[in-house]
Design an enzyme around this catalytic site. Structure first.
Site, PDB file in Angstrom:
ATOM      1  N   MET A   1       5.247   0.269   3.452  1.00  0.00           N
ATOM      2  CA  MET A   1       4.262  -0.196   2.462  1.00  0.00           C
ATOM      3  C   MET A   1       3.415  -1.351   3.001  1.00  0.00           C
ATOM      4  SD  MET A   1       6.180   0.294  -1.174  1.00  0.00           S
ATOM      5  CE  MET A   1       4.618   0.630  -2.006  1.00  0.00           C
TER       6      MET A   1
ATOM      7  N   LYS B   1       0.834  -1.217   0.000  1.00  0.00           N
ATOM      8  CA  LYS B   1       0.000   0.000   0.000  1.00  0.00           C
ATOM      9  C   LYS B   1       0.861   1.257   0.000  1.00  0.00           C
ATOM     10  CE  LYS B   1       0.586   1.344   4.498  1.00  0.00           C
ATOM     11  NZ  LYS B   1       1.431   2.499   4.844  1.00  0.00           N
TER      12      LYS B   1
ATOM     13  N   ASP C   1      -2.908  -1.786   9.854  1.00  0.00           N
ATOM     14  CA  ASP C   1      -3.034  -1.819   8.394  1.00  0.00           C
ATOM     15  C   ASP C   1      -3.593  -3.146   7.872  1.00  0.00           C
ATOM     16  OD1 ASP C   1      -1.868   0.704   8.285  1.00  0.00           O
ATOM     17  OD2 ASP C   1       0.135  -0.077   7.891  1.00  0.00           O
TER      18      ASP C   1
HETATM   19  O1  C5P Z   1      -0.807  -1.312  14.459  1.00  0.00           O
HETATM   20  P1  C5P Z   1       0.615  -1.591  14.217  1.00  0.00           P
HETATM   21  O2  C5P Z   1       1.158  -2.691  15.097  1.00  0.00           O
HETATM   22  O3  C5P Z   1       0.965  -1.818  12.780  1.00  0.00           O
HETATM   23  O4  C5P Z   1       1.386  -0.267  14.634  1.00  0.00           O
HETATM   24  C1  C5P Z   1       2.774  -0.241  14.841  1.00  0.00           C
HETATM   25  C2  C5P Z   1       3.132   0.959  15.687  1.00  0.00           C
HETATM   26  O5  C5P Z   1       2.914   2.176  14.933  1.00  0.00           O
HETATM   27  C3  C5P Z   1       2.321   1.134  16.935  1.00  0.00           C
HETATM   28  O6  C5P Z   1       2.872   0.419  18.003  1.00  0.00           O
HETATM   29  C4  C5P Z   1       2.387   2.623  17.170  1.00  0.00           C
HETATM   30  O7  C5P Z   1       3.630   2.971  17.766  1.00  0.00           O
HETATM   31  C5  C5P Z   1       2.400   3.188  15.778  1.00  0.00           C
HETATM   32  N1  C5P Z   1       1.050   3.566  15.287  1.00  0.00           N
HETATM   33  C6  C5P Z   1       0.441   4.685  15.841  1.00  0.00           C
HETATM   34  N2  C5P Z   1      -0.808   5.048  15.378  1.00  0.00           N
HETATM   35  C7  C5P Z   1      -1.421   4.358  14.397  1.00  0.00           C
HETATM   36  C8  C5P Z   1      -0.808   3.228  13.819  1.00  0.00           C
HETATM   37  C9  C5P Z   1       0.447   2.854  14.305  1.00  0.00           C
HETATM   38  O8  C5P Z   1       0.991   5.337  16.717  1.00  0.00           O
HETATM   39  N3  C5P Z   1      -2.620   4.762  13.963  1.00  0.00           N
END
Ligand code: C5P
Length: 296
Positions: free
Chosen positions: A101, A9, A138
């Site tokens: 991505m 993405k 994501d």
């Molecule tokens: O959700 P995911 O595990 O992919 O997110 C990785 C990190 O990115 C989270 O631990 C956070 O630090 C940051 N993040 C965030 N806000 C979001 C998505 C991700 O702060 N909306």
């Protein structure tokens, strides 16, 4: 055997709000799946869940529970399956690792779709979305691909109409960036103030008006990514000099995406970018692309 092809993405628009109590940030984003894809080849087995990965940089990735793809299979089995259900997972990676991505999220989504099919689970789409959201912000987008509006952590998604195709050159960096590090730097730099994508931008996507899409591209995390990796500024500028309509860092970076008028222009821009010392690799891609499940 089941194959799942899942797209990388680009965030065409990414507006980030303040940090929440749970550590995440509320975002409003436009996800756009492109035909730089990872492929999952899945065979159902007895009880064991195993993972092998091939492709650039995969030697550095764990293949046990630390890998989101394995966690996806375990979570699906725990909630909807039985301990006897196993799967041999093989992932052929093209999506850059730690590149902004959503490659890891794409792999997790592919595993949810593939295992649900292989194990003949009676899961509703909404149930898979719930598991996807637990695995990562994501992952719900990656279940379907295409072009989608994302809200909340990015996990609340709805499809956006998208006419025509957008052509991209992509420039990879030699190293990745950690998403939490980029969000942290975003906070340190004082956050973002850009308004979220408007109906005008959605209209440009729906009518495939590339010039208007180019004007609307925006990423609130770009300043933070550039702060952590200053050489990206030169990459972005070079792509526009080579003929891109617009450039932006993809998600938390460091991959840079260049919107081009057509496929031939994207090839020219990519060829020029490949000569820069700070560029670790280039791709030409187009979108929107949807996630596809094929049963052989
Ligand atoms: O959700 P995911 O595990 O992919 O997110 C990785 C990190 O990115 C989270 O631990 C956070 O630090 C940051 N993040 C965030 N806000 C979001 C998505 C991700 O702060 N909306």
């Amino acid at each position: 055997m089941i194959r799942v092809r899942v797209p990388a993405k680009i965030n065409l628009s990414l507006c980030v709000g303040a940090q929440r109590d749970d550590g995440y940030h509320d975002i409003v984003t436009v996800f756009h799946g492109v035909d730089l894809t990872d492929e999952l080849i899945l065979t159902a087995t007895d009880s064991r869940i195993s993972l092998t990965m091939t492709g650039p940089g995969t030697d550095s990735l764990p293949t046990d529970e630390r890998n989101l793809a394995v966690r996806a299979a375990l979570l699906l089995r725990e909630r909807f399956g039985t301990p006897q259900m196993g799967a041999q997972l093989r992932i052929r990676k093209q999506i850059p690792i730690a590149g902004g991505m959503a490659g890891g999220s794409a792999n997790a989504a592919a595993v949810l779709l593939g295992c649900a099919r292989a194990w003949a689970l009676d899961t509703r789409t909404s149930e898979l979305h719930q598991l996807a959201a637990e695995l990562g912000s994501d992952v719900p987008f990656a279940l379907s691909g295409g072009t989608m509006l994302g809200r909340g952590r990015g996990h609340l998604v709805e499809a956006l109409p998208h006419g025509g195709r957008l052509h991209w050159a992509l420039a990879l960096a030699h190293q990745g960036l950690s998403t939490p590090d980029v969000f942290r730097r975003f906070d340190q730099l004082g956050g973002g103030a850009h308004p979220p994508a408007t109906t005008q931008f959605f209209g440009a996507l729906a009518s495939a008006d590339v010039a208007r899409v180019a004007v609307g591209l925006h990423n609130d995390l770009q300043a933070a990514a550039l702060d952590l990796m200053p050489q990206l500024a030169g990459t972005l500028a070079a792509g526009e000099q080579l003929g891109a309509l617009a450039s932006l860092v993809s998600g938390s970076g460091p991959t840079c995406a260049f919107l081009c008028p057509d496929h031939a222009a994207a090839q020219r821009v990519a060829a020029g970018l490949a000569k820069l010392p700070q560029v670790g690799g280039v791709h030409v891609a187009s979108g929107p692309v949807k996630t596809a499940v094929v049963v052989d």
